[in-house]
Design a protein around this motif. Structure first.
Motif, short mmCIF file in Angstrom:
data_model
loop_
_atom_site.label_atom_id
_atom_site.label_comp_id
_atom_site.label_asym_id
_atom_site.label_seq_id
_atom_site.Cartn_x
_atom_site.Cartn_y
_atom_site.Cartn_z
N VAL A 203 44.17 39.51 28.52
CA VAL A 203 44.47 39.23 29.91
C VAL A 203 43.20 38.71 30.58
O VAL A 203 42.09 38.92 30.10
CB VAL A 203 45.01 40.48 30.66
N MET A 204 43.39 38.06 31.75
CA MET A 204 42.26 37.44 32.42
C MET A 204 42.28 37.76 33.92
O MET A 204 43.32 37.70 34.57
CB MET A 204 42.32 35.92 32.20
N ASP A 205 41.11 38.10 34.43
CA ASP A 205 40.92 38.36 35.86
C ASP A 205 40.70 37.03 36.55
O ASP A 205 39.69 36.35 36.31
CB ASP A 205 39.71 39.28 36.05
N MET A 206 41.60 36.64 37.47
CA MET A 206 41.58 35.30 38.05
C MET A 206 41.15 35.28 39.53
O MET A 206 41.41 34.31 40.24
CB MET A 206 42.96 34.66 37.92
N ALA A 207 40.49 36.31 40.02
CA ALA A 207 40.10 36.35 41.43
C ALA A 207 39.23 35.15 41.80
O ALA A 207 38.50 34.60 40.97
CB ALA A 207 39.33 37.64 41.72
N SER A 208 39.32 34.73 43.07
CA SER A 208 38.46 33.66 43.58
C SER A 208 37.27 34.27 44.29
O SER A 208 37.15 35.50 44.41
CB SER A 208 39.25 32.77 44.54
N ALA A 209 36.40 33.43 44.83
CA ALA A 209 35.24 33.92 45.57
C ALA A 209 35.64 34.53 46.90
O ALA A 209 34.95 35.42 47.42
CB ALA A 209 34.24 32.79 45.80
N SER A 210 36.76 34.08 47.46
CA SER A 210 37.16 34.53 48.78
C SER A 210 38.27 35.57 48.80
O SER A 210 38.57 36.16 49.83
CB SER A 210 37.62 33.33 49.63
N SER A 211 38.90 35.83 47.63
CA SER A 211 40.03 36.75 47.63
C SER A 211 40.35 37.22 46.21
O SER A 211 40.15 36.48 45.24
CB SER A 211 41.27 36.05 48.21
N VAL A 212 40.88 38.44 46.11
CA VAL A 212 41.37 38.91 44.81
C VAL A 212 42.66 38.19 44.44
O VAL A 212 43.08 38.21 43.28
CB VAL A 212 41.61 40.44 44.81
N VAL A 213 43.31 37.56 45.42
CA VAL A 213 44.49 36.74 45.16
C VAL A 213 44.07 35.28 45.26
O VAL A 213 43.74 34.79 46.34
CB VAL A 213 45.64 37.02 46.15
N THR A 214 44.08 34.59 44.14
CA THR A 214 43.56 33.22 44.11
C THR A 214 44.65 32.19 44.41
O THR A 214 45.84 32.48 44.33
CB THR A 214 42.97 32.92 42.72
N ASP A 215 44.20 31.01 44.79
CA ASP A 215 45.12 29.87 44.79
C ASP A 215 44.81 29.03 43.56
O ASP A 215 43.87 29.32 42.80
CB ASP A 215 45.00 29.06 46.09
#
Length: 469
Positions: A84-96
């Protein structure tokens, strides 16, 4: 038999499924691929694929086709490393999708909405440009505009994912070898704000231009290829399958993948390509079950295409993943769940087709008949039809991504739930760790848990390309 004795044999039978212990599995991959370089890489993304989407597509395949999905069969046959992969962005744990693809493409987490632009404005060179500089052929294949967030994240840097006309112009300077998907309006002089004919620009740089399946298939192998098969995103697979015109003119994702591989496979330095099922995400945003399942299954066919080539070739790394979850759909327990889920096998059109084809002047009976036509004879009530009708009179407005007319996608999915047993938690992205599977040279080094930004370096190392650009 004792558990220790079972493990000595190298595998454990559970419910008819053969499970190989992690250590034994790692050794299998080390023996098969250890020390080999990935000459080619096919990076496959089912955009917005929640785990429920993957699982329902497999259930559908088993119940209708009598076999597992191609993706899940790779697990059953123990052919891939899985994690599995953690896909968080720099601005949010929910990425676009822009930040997600940028984390792979540029190797850094960026804010949602941007493409490979760091927090202080720094520009991160995307991975396909690095592979191109290293002498490989590179390609993009997608079911949404080729200028959309996921393909762009592997290719360019810009402050806004929405600058798709600018991204189309950027592509003309990259010398990519294959660019295929939707997005005609971003290249067409009549529709671009600057009135620039991007097709002429590409032709002047030696590209073949294709606008339909026949032109794609007829394109010469010795020239780079750009193909846009629709104005924006390509049709959903379910709607395409019900139209002879669409089937004759618009290729499937598997057909595009096959054409891209054949275009690049004989290059002495190999190739790297990204393949995206972008409309899986759009379907999840609309809580559109037939759109979701059939596009996921179309992606699954592309997985088979890539795996068939990789297994024969022996030098190709295939990566299967998603950039984030979306709407987290799933089947809900109940006495009728089997029959309800099987009913979707008879759905001939998407909710997109249903709702886009209705007008404010349509009667309640017209609405009921259109839904019944698309959804295997499902009969909604008079009150339900009237509630749908009210949206077209602007009495109500429904928000949602990729829903500019504010049509009642959520309402329709809630009405369908009684007949399909499919539930949704939202109409937007979620922070799930995404599914990850790999086959081929380099896969033996995959960790069971990865951070998204680690993928950038992982791919470069697998191909033995120095990260010096």
């Amino acid at each position: 038999m004792k558990r220790r004795e079972l493990l000595k044999g190298g595998s454990l039978a559970l419910g008819g499924l053969l499970l190989t212990p992690f250590s034994a599995k790692a050794n299998i991959f080390k023996e098969e691929f250890g020390g080999k370089k990935a000459k080619n890489i096919i990076f496959m993304v089912s955009d917005g694929m929640s785990s429920g989407t993957l699982h329902m597509a497999d259930l559908y395949s088993r119940r209708k086709l009598g076999r597992p999905s191609h993706w899940i069969s790779l697990y059953e046959e123990n052919l891939v490393q899985r994690g599995v992969m953690d896909m968080a962005s720099a601005s949010s744990v929910v990425t676009d999708s822009a930040a997600a693809s940028s984390s792979w493409g540029g190797g850094q987490r960026v804010n949602n909405g941007s493409l490979n632009i760091g927090l202080n404005g720094e520009e991160h060179l995307p991975i396909l440009q690095k592979f191109k500089k290293a002498g490989k052929k590179v390609g993009l294949v997608t079911t949404v505009p080729v200028t959309h967030a996921t393909p762009a994240g592997f290719s360019v840097y810009t402050k806004s994912r929405n600058s798709q006309e600018e991204i189309a112009s950027m592509y003309s300077d990259l010398s990519f070898d294959v660019i295929m998907g939707g997005g005609h309006k971003y290249f067409d002089a009549a529709q671009r704000k600057d009135k620039k004919d991007m097709y002429s620009v590409f032709r002047n740089k030696g590209y073949s231009v294709a606008r339909n399946k026949a032109e794609m298939n007829a394109a010469p192998q010795n020239k780079p290829l750009i193909a846009t098969f629709d104005e924006d995103g390509l049709p959903y697979a379910a709607d395409r399958n019900s139209s002879s015109f669409m089937k004759n003119n618009i290729p499937t994702l598997a057909e595009m993948t096959s054409r891209a591989i054949s275009q690049m496979k004989d290059h002495k330095n190999g190739f790297v390509m990204q393949v995206e099922a972008g409309k899986v995400d759009w379907a999840a945003h609309g809580n559109d079950i037939s759109a979701l399942l059939y596009d996921q299954l179309a992606f699954d066919d592309a997985v088979k295409t890539a795996m068939d080539f990789a297994q024969k070739d022996g030098n190709t790394l295939v990566v299967l993943t998603s950039d984030h979850g979306n709407a987290n759909p799933g089947l809900i327990y109940g006495k009728k769940v089997n029959d309800n889920f099987d009913r979707i096998q008879q759905f001939s059109q998407t909710n997109e087709w249903i709702l886009q084809g209705l007008n404010p002047t349509d009667s309640v009976s017209t609405i009921k008949n259109r839904i019944a036509q698309a959804n295997a004879g499902i009969l909604i009530t008079e009150d339900q039809a009237k509630e749908i009708q009210s949206y077209y009179a602007k009495a109500k407005m429904e928000d949602g991504v990729y829903n500019p007319r504010h049509l009642p996608f959520k309402l329709l999915s809630q009405i369908q739930q009684e007949h399909t047993s499919v539930g949704w938690i939202s109409m937007d992205h979620s922070a799930d760790y995404t599914e990850l599977a790999m086959y081929g040279p380099g896969s033996e080094k995959m960790k069971s848990f990865m951070k998204n930004t680690d993928m950038h370096t992982f791919l470069l190392k697998a191909a033995e390309v120095e990260n010096k650009f």
